[in-house]
Design a protein around this motif. Sequence first.
Motif, PDB file in Angstrom:
ATOM      1  N   TYR A   1      -9.992   6.573   2.475  1.00 48.03           N
ATOM      2  CA  TYR A   1     -11.028   6.901   1.853  1.00 48.03           C
ATOM      3  C   TYR A   1     -11.361   6.875   0.370  1.00 48.03           C
ATOM      4  CZ  TYR A   1      -8.908  11.613   0.314  1.00 48.03           C
ATOM      5  OH  TYR A   1      -8.406  12.482  -0.213  1.00 48.03           O
ATOM      6  N   LEU A   2     -10.267   7.105  -0.156  1.00 45.49           N
ATOM      7  CA  LEU A   2     -10.349   6.822  -1.741  1.00 45.49           C
ATOM      8  C   LEU A   2     -10.713   5.172  -1.957  1.00 45.49           C
ATOM      9  CD1 LEU A   2     -10.692   8.415  -4.367  1.00 45.49           C
ATOM     10  CD2 LEU A   2      -8.268   8.117  -4.517  1.00 45.49           C
ATOM     11  N   ILE A   3      -9.967   4.340  -1.081  1.00 43.17           N
ATOM     12  CA  ILE A   3     -10.168   2.890  -1.161  1.00 43.17           C
ATOM     13  C   ILE A   3     -11.587   2.627  -1.207  1.00 43.17           C
ATOM     14  CG2 ILE A   3      -9.469   0.696  -0.584  1.00 43.17           C
ATOM     15  CD1 ILE A   3      -6.826   1.721   0.353  1.00 43.17           C
ATOM     16  N   TYR A   4     -12.239   3.293  -0.225  1.00 45.66           N
ATOM     17  CA  TYR A   4     -13.681   2.923  -0.055  1.00 45.66           C
ATOM     18  C   TYR A   4     -14.226   3.205  -1.180  1.00 45.66           C
ATOM     19  CZ  TYR A   4     -13.029   1.667   4.807  1.00 45.66           C
ATOM     20  OH  TYR A   4     -12.372   1.017   6.017  1.00 45.66           O
ATOM     21  N   PHE A   5     -14.117   4.625  -1.747  1.00 51.21           N
ATOM     22  CA  PHE A   5     -14.947   5.124  -2.701  1.00 51.21           C
ATOM     23  C   PHE A   5     -14.725   4.250  -3.931  1.00 51.21           C
ATOM     24  CE2 PHE A   5     -14.844   7.840  -6.552  1.00 51.21           C
ATOM     25  CZ  PHE A   5     -16.219   8.286  -6.453  1.00 51.21           C
ATOM     26  N   LEU A   6     -13.544   3.781  -4.427  1.00 47.15           N
ATOM     27  CA  LEU A   6     -13.269   3.111  -5.476  1.00 47.15           C
ATOM     28  C   LEU A   6     -14.093   1.753  -5.325  1.00 47.15           C
ATOM     29  CD1 LEU A   6      -9.576   3.753  -6.092  1.00 47.15           C
ATOM     30  CD2 LEU A   6     -11.326   4.562  -7.669  1.00 47.15           C
TER      31      LEU A   6
ATOM     32  N   ILE B   1      -5.415   7.058  -1.221  1.00 50.30           N
ATOM     33  CA  ILE B   1      -5.233   5.607  -0.656  1.00 50.30           C
ATOM     34  C   ILE B   1      -4.569   5.548   0.316  1.00 50.30           C
ATOM     35  CG2 ILE B   1      -3.916   3.746  -1.783  1.00 50.30           C
ATOM     36  CD1 ILE B   1      -4.336   4.141  -4.430  1.00 50.30           C
ATOM     37  N   LEU B   2      -3.846   6.537   0.601  1.00 50.58           N
ATOM     38  CA  LEU B   2      -2.822   6.663   2.011  1.00 50.58           C
ATOM     39  C   LEU B   2      -3.904   6.790   3.205  1.00 50.58           C
ATOM     40  CD1 LEU B   2      -0.219   6.780   3.471  1.00 50.58           C
ATOM     41  CD2 LEU B   2      -0.183   9.117   3.305  1.00 50.58           C
TER      42      LEU B   2
ATOM     43  N   LYS C   1       0.843  -1.142  -0.094  1.00 56.45           N
ATOM     44  CA  LYS C   1       0.081  -0.143   0.252  1.00 56.45           C
ATOM     45  C   LYS C   1       0.896   1.225  -0.154  1.00 56.45           C
ATOM     46  CE  LYS C   1      -3.236   2.604   2.855  1.00 56.45           C
ATOM     47  NZ  LYS C   1      -4.145   2.635   4.059  1.00 56.45           N
ATOM     48  N   PHE C   2       1.785   1.219   0.871  1.00 59.80           N
ATOM     49  CA  PHE C   2       2.772   2.293   1.006  1.00 59.80           C
ATOM     50  C   PHE C   2       3.481   2.464  -0.203  1.00 59.80           C
ATOM     51  CE2 PHE C   2       1.501   1.070   5.427  1.00 59.80           C
ATOM     52  CZ  PHE C   2       1.158   2.319   5.734  1.00 59.80           C
ATOM     53  N   ILE C   3       4.234   1.458  -0.651  1.00 59.16           N
ATOM     54  CA  ILE C   3       4.840   1.429  -1.822  1.00 59.16           C
ATOM     55  C   ILE C   3       4.124   2.070  -3.252  1.00 59.16           C
ATOM     56  CG2 ILE C   3       6.014   0.013  -3.796  1.00 59.16           C
ATOM     57  CD1 ILE C   3       6.722  -1.783  -1.371  1.00 59.16           C
ATOM     58  N   PHE C   4       2.787   1.591  -3.106  1.00 63.13           N
ATOM     59  CA  PHE C   4       1.766   1.915  -4.297  1.00 63.13           C
ATOM     60  C   PHE C   4       1.492   3.420  -3.983  1.00 63.13           C
ATOM     61  CE2 PHE C   4      -2.655   1.684  -6.071  1.00 63.13           C
ATOM     62  CZ  PHE C   4      -2.285   1.860  -7.227  1.00 63.13           C
TER      63      PHE C   4
END
Length: 203
Positions: A99-104, A95-96, A37-40
């Motif tokens: 909130y955007l993960i939930y939205f996607l 992503i960090l 996740k952090f590398i992404f």
Amino acid sequence: MDSSLRLEDLFGDIVNPLEVWCIEFNKYAIIYFKLIKFIFVLILLMCGILTLLKLRGFYFKSRLITSENNKDKKSLLTKPRLIIGSAYIILACGILFNYLIYFLIWAFEPLPDRLIFNFITLTDIDPYITNRITDIHSAIYPHEKTLYYIVAMASFFFTLHLILSIWYLIYKSKHPRQTMKHLVISISGVIIFGFTTFMPLML
């Protein structure tokens, strides 16, 4: 018939070592998705920052030439880079902080992706067992989770490939034909393995 009995019928004495290997692989996969996740996020930030820095250099160079044609060319080149650079930085921050993960996950849920699970349902396997493979929260045996983790890793690889292909097309458009090949490959992979298959594992 229980799925573990079926595995024993198929593989005999190697079932227990295989399950032990799957347990260790699942431990690795949990750590993998937490770190990736952090590398992404770092990759997305670098793409965004590099795009904006190149845009800044292009802007200063373009000011040395004030012709009308140069203004048109500058407008055509700066707008896509500005949008892509800003979008990648926003994507990284989202992503960090999750909130955007939930939205996607919500936004891409209706898409007809993760076709590999549809292929599994076409085989002569008990639907109850198939459901345990396609939903990690329903998995009972280690090998069922392992299969899901493998699909999730493929999903992450092709999603990252797609994002970098789009960035490369905008950032360095000298070989658009080659980049388009990568776009087609990554889109095909995302459809087969899913765009959001790996995302819940990053939360």
